[in-house]
Motif scaffolding. Structure first.
Motif, PDB file in Angstrom:
ATOM      1  N   LYS A 162      34.989  39.565  42.316  1.00 16.76           N
ATOM      2  CA  LYS A 162      34.218  39.836  41.106  1.00 16.76           C
ATOM      3  C   LYS A 162      34.906  40.836  40.188  1.00 16.76           C
ATOM      4  O   LYS A 162      34.898  40.677  38.959  1.00 16.76           O
ATOM      5  N   ALA A 163      35.522  41.861  40.753  1.00 17.93           N
ATOM      6  CA  ALA A 163      36.181  42.874  39.930  1.00 17.93           C
ATOM      7  C   ALA A 163      37.315  42.266  39.112  1.00 17.93           C
ATOM      8  O   ALA A 163      37.536  42.656  37.956  1.00 17.93           O
ATOM      9  N   ALA A 164      38.014  41.301  39.694  1.00 18.04           N
ATOM     10  CA  ALA A 164      39.095  40.637  38.969  1.00 18.04           C
ATOM     11  C   ALA A 164      38.550  39.855  37.780  1.00 18.04           C
ATOM     12  O   ALA A 164      39.126  39.889  36.681  1.00 18.04           O
ATOM     13  N   TYR A 165      37.443  39.160  37.977  1.00 16.59           N
ATOM     14  CA  TYR A 165      36.825  38.400  36.897  1.00 16.59           C
ATOM     15  C   TYR A 165      36.408  39.339  35.766  1.00 16.59           C
ATOM     16  O   TYR A 165      36.636  39.058  34.585  1.00 16.59           O
ATOM     17  N   GLU A 166      35.797  40.454  36.140  1.00 11.92           N
ATOM     18  CA  GLU A 166      35.316  41.396  35.128  1.00 11.92           C
ATOM     19  C   GLU A 166      36.473  42.019  34.363  1.00 11.92           C
ATOM     20  O   GLU A 166      36.398  42.190  33.135  1.00 11.92           O
ATOM     21  N   TYR A 167      37.558  42.333  35.057  1.00 13.01           N
ATOM     22  CA  TYR A 167      38.704  42.959  34.407  1.00 13.01           C
ATOM     23  C   TYR A 167      39.371  41.971  33.450  1.00 13.01           C
ATOM     24  O   TYR A 167      39.716  42.319  32.307  1.00 13.01           O
ATOM     25  N   LEU A 168      39.554  40.734  33.892  1.00 11.32           N
ATOM     26  CA  LEU A 168      40.151  39.717  33.031  1.00 11.32           C
ATOM     27  C   LEU A 168      39.251  39.409  31.835  1.00 11.32           C
ATOM     28  O   LEU A 168      39.734  39.174  30.722  1.00 11.32           O
ATOM     29  N   PRO A 172      42.241  42.458  26.687  1.00 12.79           N
ATOM     30  CA  PRO A 172      42.448  41.889  25.344  1.00 12.79           C
ATOM     31  C   PRO A 172      43.344  40.656  25.304  1.00 12.79           C
ATOM     32  O   PRO A 172      43.192  39.813  24.412  1.00 12.79           O
ATOM     33  N   VAL A 173      44.291  40.540  26.223  1.00 11.03           N
ATOM     34  CA  VAL A 173      45.134  39.344  26.275  1.00 11.03           C
ATOM     35  C   VAL A 173      44.458  38.324  27.185  1.00 11.03           C
ATOM     36  O   VAL A 173      44.187  38.600  28.351  1.00 11.03           O
ATOM     37  N   LYS A 174      44.189  37.162  26.645  1.00 13.58           N
ATOM     38  CA  LYS A 174      43.369  36.174  27.355  1.00 13.58           C
ATOM     39  C   LYS A 174      44.232  35.194  28.148  1.00 13.58           C
ATOM     40  O   LYS A 174      44.417  34.031  27.778  1.00 13.58           O
ATOM     41  N   TYR A 175      44.759  35.704  29.252  1.00  8.28           N
ATOM     42  CA  TYR A 175      45.556  34.855  30.131  1.00  8.28           C
ATOM     43  C   TYR A 175      44.715  33.700  30.669  1.00  8.28           C
ATOM     44  O   TYR A 175      43.513  33.850  30.912  1.00  8.28           O
ATOM     45  N   MET A 176      45.374  32.559  30.839  1.00  3.29           N
ATOM     46  CA  MET A 176      44.675  31.398  31.389  1.00  3.29           C
ATOM     47  C   MET A 176      44.231  31.706  32.821  1.00  3.29           C
ATOM     48  O   MET A 176      44.943  32.358  33.575  1.00  3.29           O
ATOM     49  N   PHE A 177      43.050  31.206  33.156  1.00  4.86           N
ATOM     50  CA  PHE A 177      42.454  31.546  34.451  1.00  4.86           C
ATOM     51  C   PHE A 177      41.885  30.311  35.131  1.00  4.86           C
ATOM     52  O   PHE A 177      41.315  29.431  34.479  1.00  4.86           O
ATOM     53  N   VAL A 187      31.662  26.714  39.598  1.00  3.31           N
ATOM     54  CA  VAL A 187      32.216  26.445  38.263  1.00  3.31           C
ATOM     55  C   VAL A 187      31.379  27.149  37.203  1.00  3.31           C
ATOM     56  O   VAL A 187      31.906  27.845  36.318  1.00  3.31           O
ATOM     57  N   GLU A 188      30.070  26.989  37.296  1.00  3.57           N
ATOM     58  CA  GLU A 188      29.170  27.622  36.331  1.00  3.57           C
ATOM     59  C   GLU A 188      29.268  29.151  36.394  1.00  3.57           C
ATOM     60  O   GLU A 188      29.201  29.838  35.363  1.00  3.57           O
ATOM     61  N   ALA A 189      29.438  29.689  37.594  1.00  5.94           N
ATOM     62  CA  ALA A 189      29.547  31.142  37.732  1.00  5.94           C
ATOM     63  C   ALA A 189      30.780  31.662  37.013  1.00  5.94           C
ATOM     64  O   ALA A 189      30.729  32.705  36.337  1.00  5.94           O
ATOM     65  N   ALA A 190      31.899  30.954  37.123  1.00 13.17           N
ATOM     66  CA  ALA A 190      33.114  31.374  36.417  1.00 13.17           C
ATOM     67  C   ALA A 190      32.933  31.285  34.907  1.00 13.17           C
ATOM     68  O   ALA A 190      33.368  32.171  34.159  1.00 13.17           O
ATOM     69  N   LEU A 191      32.252  30.240  34.469  1.00 16.48           N
ATOM     70  CA  LEU A 191      32.050  30.052  33.027  1.00 16.48           C
ATOM     71  C   LEU A 191      31.017  31.017  32.453  1.00 16.48           C
ATOM     72  O   LEU A 191      30.886  31.126  31.232  1.00 16.48           O
ATOM     73  N   SER A 192      30.310  31.737  33.306  1.00 16.10           N
ATOM     74  CA  SER A 192      29.315  32.691  32.813  1.00 16.10           C
ATOM     75  C   SER A 192      29.958  33.956  32.238  1.00 16.10           C
ATOM     76  O   SER A 192      29.281  34.744  31.585  1.00 16.10           O
ATOM     77  N   TYR A 193      31.250  34.156  32.490  1.00 14.98           N
ATOM     78  CA  TYR A 193      31.967  35.277  31.882  1.00 14.98           C
ATOM     79  C   TYR A 193      32.408  34.832  30.491  1.00 14.98           C
ATOM     80  O   TYR A 193      33.340  34.024  30.354  1.00 14.98           O
ATOM     81  N   PRO A 194      31.779  35.324  29.429  1.00  9.60           N
ATOM     82  CA  PRO A 194      31.971  34.737  28.100  1.00  9.60           C
ATOM     83  C   PRO A 194      33.374  34.867  27.536  1.00  9.60           C
ATOM     84  O   PRO A 194      33.803  34.026  26.744  1.00  9.60           O
ATOM     85  N   LEU A 196      36.271  35.153  29.388  1.00  7.72           N
ATOM     86  CA  LEU A 196      37.274  34.750  30.365  1.00  7.72           C
ATOM     87  C   LEU A 196      37.839  33.397  29.937  1.00  7.72           C
ATOM     88  O   LEU A 196      37.089  32.460  29.658  1.00  7.72           O
ATOM     89  N   ASN A 197      39.154  33.304  29.867  1.00  8.28           N
ATOM     90  CA  ASN A 197      39.797  32.076  29.402  1.00  8.28           C
ATOM     91  C   ASN A 197      39.980  31.103  30.571  1.00  8.28           C
ATOM     92  O   ASN A 197      41.074  30.896  31.077  1.00  8.28           O
TER      93      ASN A 197
END
Length: 291
Positions: A162-168, A172-177, A187-194, A196-197
């Motif tokens: 979770k900490a990695a998701y929050e940090y990404l 400011p640089v939106k690396y592909m994830f 899938v939905e949980a990952a997409l809930s981070y607005p 996160l690329n």
């Protein structure tokens, strides 16, 4: 398919274009290694690219003095002949070791720092970074030194990180994830981070009854403008669960590629991770008609 959110289209376009061109991309697990060439090294990535790789995969770990290496922790005995974790070494100790080759002989080489890998992949080659979810701040500090890295690097992590998701999400640089997903709920949980690329999902299905094995689930992921990645690598037969219902390298190489890779093509998998890029390249050329 235009990957991810429209506002990140500029970053995601090179990968989107390559997917459109190749239909199914070949991702090579730790590079192509054998003989005197060690896994997760520049030599292994050079070999993989010559064998038809579209993406190379690296594992990244940090030493006690904060240097990042292309190395899968847990392989210290195999690579160095020592039991100590790389995470408990400093960079001086790491660079004092020479890798052991497949004939159990010492080589003259050394494993590579992540910066050496990034320097090598300087012409737009794609790189998937695994095993770095516990060191995301250090990883991004390195990637930020490379202006083109955001167009090349796909970072991977499980939902438990979770900490990695929050940090990404905040960076400011939106690396592909790419999240590692066992259900569509993941899938939905990952997409809930607005912010996160998310560009795709590695899907795991131990057997055909798991949700993400179904063609309907794959289509639902595609409908979210995401690629679908399957790991066809099988690393053991005892106590190791198949990552995608045995549609893997083993059956493809030892029996017939139509029984493994071919079925992944039929399921419209976008990226296949393999240890056998040259054979998969030949089969993709035969079945999908692309180089």
């Amino acid at each position: 398919m235009a990957l991810g959110q429209a506002r990140y289209a500029q970053i995601n376009t090179p990968l989107s274009q390559k997917l459109a061109q190749k239909k199914c991309l070949i991702a090579v697990h730790r590079g192509s290694w054998g003989g005197n060439i060690t896994q997760n090294t520049v030599g292994a990535y050079k070999a993989a690219l010559q064998m038809g790789a579209d993406i190379v995969e690296t594992d990244v770990n940090a030493t006690t003095d904060g240097v990042l290496y292309s190395f899968h922790d847990g392989n210290e005995q195999r690579v160095f002949g020592v039991e100590k974790s790389i995470r408990q070494m400093d960079s001086k100790e790491v660079e004092s070791y020479h890798p052991i080759n497949t004939c159990n002989e010492l080589t003259a080489a050394r494993i590579n720092r992540l910066t050496e890998v990034l320097d090598f992949l300087s012409h737009g080659e794609l790189l998937n970074i695994d095993r770095a979810w516990n060191i995301i701040p250090q990883l991004l500090e390195v990637l930020d030194r490379y202006p083109n890295a955001k167009y090349q690097v796909v970072i991977k992590a499980p939902l438990k990180a979770k900490a990695a998701y929050e940090y990404l999400n905040a960076h400011p640089v939106k690396y592909m994830f790419m999240p590692i997903c066992y259900s569509f709920e993941d899938v939905e949980a990952a997409l809930s981070y607005p912010d996160l690329n998310v560009v795709g999902c590695e899907i795991v299905a131990f057997d055909e009854q798991m949700e993400l094995f179904s063609d309907e689930s794959i289509q639902r992921i595609h409908d979210r403008n995401l690629f679908v990645w399957v790991n066809a690598v099988t690393l053991g037969d005892v106590g190791v669960r198949p990552l995608y219902a045995k549609l893997d390298d083993d059956v493809s190489v030892l029996e017939d590629p139509s029984l493994g890779w071919g079925k992944l093509f039929e399921k419209k998998i976008d990226i296949i991770q393999t240890d056998w890029p040259a054979l998969l390249y030949q089969y993709r050329q035969k079945i999908l008609g692309v180089e």
